[in-house]
Design a protein around this motif. Structure first.
Motif, short mmCIF file in Angstrom:
data_model
loop_
_atom_site.label_atom_id
_atom_site.label_comp_id
_atom_site.label_asym_id
_atom_site.label_seq_id
_atom_site.Cartn_x
_atom_site.Cartn_y
_atom_site.Cartn_z
N ASP A 45 0.81 -1.23 0.00
CA ASP A 45 0.00 0.00 0.00
C ASP A 45 0.84 1.28 0.00
O ASP A 45 0.36 2.33 0.40
CB ASP A 45 -0.97 0.03 1.20
CG ASP A 45 -2.03 -1.05 1.11
OD1 ASP A 45 -2.13 -1.72 0.06
OD2 ASP A 45 -2.76 -1.23 2.10
N HIS A 46 2.09 1.17 -0.43
CA HIS A 46 2.92 2.38 -0.47
C HIS A 46 2.40 3.30 -1.56
O HIS A 46 1.96 2.84 -2.61
CB HIS A 46 4.38 1.99 -0.73
CG HIS A 46 5.35 3.09 -0.42
ND1 HIS A 46 6.19 3.61 -1.37
CD2 HIS A 46 5.60 3.75 0.72
CE1 HIS A 46 6.92 4.57 -0.81
NE2 HIS A 46 6.59 4.66 0.46
N ASP A 47 2.43 4.60 -1.32
CA ASP A 47 1.76 5.54 -2.23
C ASP A 47 2.70 6.51 -2.89
O ASP A 47 2.28 7.53 -3.43
CB ASP A 47 0.68 6.31 -1.45
CG ASP A 47 1.29 7.16 -0.35
OD1 ASP A 47 2.42 6.85 0.08
OD2 ASP A 47 0.65 8.13 0.08
N HIS A 92 7.33 7.33 -3.84
CA HIS A 92 8.67 6.81 -4.13
C HIS A 92 9.63 7.20 -3.02
O HIS A 92 9.53 8.30 -2.46
CB HIS A 92 9.16 7.34 -5.48
CG HIS A 92 8.43 6.72 -6.63
ND1 HIS A 92 8.83 5.55 -7.22
CD2 HIS A 92 7.29 7.09 -7.25
CE1 HIS A 92 7.97 5.23 -8.18
NE2 HIS A 92 7.02 6.14 -8.22
N ASP A 93 10.56 6.30 -2.72
CA ASP A 93 11.58 6.53 -1.69
C ASP A 93 12.96 6.46 -2.34
O ASP A 93 13.36 5.39 -2.81
CB ASP A 93 11.51 5.44 -0.61
CG ASP A 93 10.21 5.47 0.16
OD1 ASP A 93 9.71 6.57 0.43
OD2 ASP A 93 9.70 4.38 0.49
N TRP A 94 13.65 7.59 -2.38
CA TRP A 94 15.01 7.59 -2.90
C TRP A 94 15.98 7.77 -1.74
O TRP A 94 15.82 8.69 -0.93
CB TRP A 94 15.21 8.74 -3.88
CG TRP A 94 14.42 8.58 -5.14
CD1 TRP A 94 14.73 7.80 -6.23
CD2 TRP A 94 13.19 9.25 -5.48
NE1 TRP A 94 13.76 7.93 -7.19
CE2 TRP A 94 12.82 8.81 -6.77
CE3 TRP A 94 12.38 10.17 -4.82
CZ2 TRP A 94 11.66 9.26 -7.39
CZ3 TRP A 94 11.23 10.62 -5.43
CH2 TRP A 94 10.88 10.16 -6.71
N PRO A 113 18.11 7.36 5.87
CA PRO A 113 17.97 8.66 5.19
C PRO A 113 17.37 8.49 3.79
O PRO A 113 17.93 7.74 2.98
CB PRO A 113 19.41 9.18 5.09
CG PRO A 113 20.25 8.23 5.86
CD PRO A 113 19.49 6.96 6.08
N HIS A 114 16.24 9.13 3.54
CA HIS A 114 15.65 9.07 2.20
C HIS A 114 14.61 10.17 2.05
O HIS A 114 14.15 10.75 3.03
CB HIS A 114 15.02 7.70 1.93
CG HIS A 114 13.70 7.45 2.59
ND1 HIS A 114 13.58 7.15 3.92
CD2 HIS A 114 12.44 7.49 2.11
CE1 HIS A 114 12.30 6.97 4.23
NE2 HIS A 114 11.57 7.19 3.14
N LEU A 115 14.23 10.44 0.80
CA LEU A 115 13.10 11.33 0.53
C LEU A 115 11.93 10.48 0.07
O LEU A 115 12.07 9.65 -0.83
CB LEU A 115 13.44 12.35 -0.58
CG LEU A 115 12.25 13.24 -0.97
CD1 LEU A 115 11.89 14.22 0.13
CD2 LEU A 115 12.52 13.98 -2.28
N HIS A 116 10.77 10.68 0.71
CA HIS A 116 9.52 10.08 0.25
C HIS A 116 8.76 11.16 -0.51
O HIS A 116 8.49 12.23 0.05
CB HIS A 116 8.70 9.57 1.44
CG HIS A 116 7.29 9.15 1.09
ND1 HIS A 116 6.93 7.84 0.90
CD2 HIS A 116 6.16 9.89 0.89
CE1 HIS A 116 5.62 7.77 0.62
NE2 HIS A 116 5.14 9.02 0.60
N LEU A 117 8.45 10.90 -1.79
CA LEU A 117 7.66 11.84 -2.59
C LEU A 117 6.39 11.16 -3.06
O LEU A 117 6.45 10.08 -3.68
CB LEU A 117 8.47 12.31 -3.81
CG LEU A 117 7.70 13.20 -4.81
CD1 LEU A 117 7.40 14.57 -4.22
CD2 LEU A 117 8.47 13.35 -6.12
ZN LIG Z 1 7.92 6.08 1.43
#
Ligand SMILES: [Zn+2]
Length: 339
Positions: free
Chosen positions: A177-179, A181-183, A268-272
């Motif tokens: 159910d992830h909505d 992107h995680d970089w 450490p990551h960005l969720h967009l």
């Molecule tokens: Zn995420």
């Protein structure tokens, strides 16, 4: 509960419609009568043309379609749903022809271009992205399960994690159910607004995780104008700090904060994530408010890389009725971050 409302439209600096877009209008009248009209110009007014014919009509959906690129069309009538995918006005015409031939009643048409180039990368060109967590946007959230064999992909007939190529991620480490992107990027990496917009909210939010305060930013982006504008919200989570405030206008590429791992992050990551506020499966314009203790419901979130399976139709845009929305590839050429 205190709610954060979107600013007035007057406060939003609208983004110009990219070239090659026309306007469409899906209208309903009393007695289940319907019409779909389109014109190959972003200056056109097909809703106005329909209103001139029969004044009391209600706009069910209106927005942008690609005059020469691929478009996706969902047709929902009293007795079922159908979908088409094709070049230019081809799928719009196919949908109308089918509805007329089978004398359908109360038809509502949802149209989305395959690509609407609006977004630049949330990272500067010098940022080295160290990884992308598998999965990204899940096209089988909640109770929705998807038969990936229909997309020419091997896997389950009731897959519960499906990424944008129609690949079954159910038996992988991908998050269900992830909505978004995680970089993976080092803490302190500048995070950029992907397009011109207005900051809806930048806040510290309490979360039940090891790092109890999650820092996050919500930005609204509007392309076009009037009845045909399309609205999106981008959500940037786990940042170490933010440098914008609610109500502030931001430009594409403007630094809005520094990435981090605040809140529920494994590193450490960005969720967009991207939410669509216009032309969702059931709504012309979706009201949007951000709860004080949670993120907003993610039901009309979309995949910003678009739907990319070798075969088949975007399942989220019609299976998740009434809340789903058709995904659109929103990246400008060369700007999509590596996955
Ligand atoms: Zn995420």
């Amino acid at each position: 509960m205190r709610q954060q409302e979107a600013p007035d439209d007057a406060a939003n600096p609208n983004i110009a419609v990219p070239p090659g877009m026309g306007h469409y209008c899906s209208m309903l009248w009393r007695g289940d009568r319907w019409a779909l009209e389109w014109e190959p110009s972003s200056k056109s007014d097909p809703c106005g043309r329909l209103r001139d014919q029969q004044a009391e009509g209600r706009v069910a959906h209106a927005g942008l379609y690609s005059t020469h690129g691929l478009n996706n069309v969902v047709m929902r009538c009293r007795n079922g749903v159908d979908y088409w995918r094709g070049v230019g006005a081809g799928p719009l015409k196919s949908a109308v022809d089918e509805a007329l031939a089978s004398q359908r009643r109360g038809c509502v048409f949802t149209v989305a271009p395959d690509a609407l180039p609006l977004f630049d990368s949330p990272f500067s060109a010098s940022t080295r992205i160290q990884g992308h967590f598998p999965g990204g946007f899940d096209f089988a959230q909640g109770d929705v399960t998807v038969d990936v064999n229909g997309f020419d992909q091997p896997g389950l007939a009731n897959a519960h994690i499906v990424e944008s190529h129609g690949i079954d991620m159910s038996n992988t480490v991908a998050v269900n159910d992830h909505d978004g992107h995680d970089w993976t990027v080092p803490t302190g990496t500048p995070v950029l607004s992907v397009a011109d917009g207005v900051v809806l909210l930048a806040r510290d939010r309490k979360v039940p995780c090891e790092s109890p305060i999650q820092k996050e930013v919500y930005i609204q982006h509007i392309v076009g104008s009037g009845e045909y504008e399309e609205r999106f919200v981008t959500y940037y989570a786990h940042v170490d700090s933010y440098s914008v405030v609610a109500g502030q206008r931001v430009k594409k590429g403007q630094v809005i904060g520094l990435s981090g791992e605040t809140g529920c992050a494994g590193g450490p990551h960005l969720h967009l994530a991207v939410t669509r506020l216009t032309n969702t499966a059931s709504e012309y314009r979706r009201a949007y408010s951000i709860p004080s203790t949670d993120h907003p419901p993610m039901t009309s979130n979309i995949e910003p890389y678009g739907w990319e399976a070798p075969r088949g139709f975007d399942p989220w845009g019609w299976m998740n009725y009434p809340s789903g929305a058709l995904s659109i590839d929103l990246w400008n050429p060369g700007q999509a971050p590596a996955r």
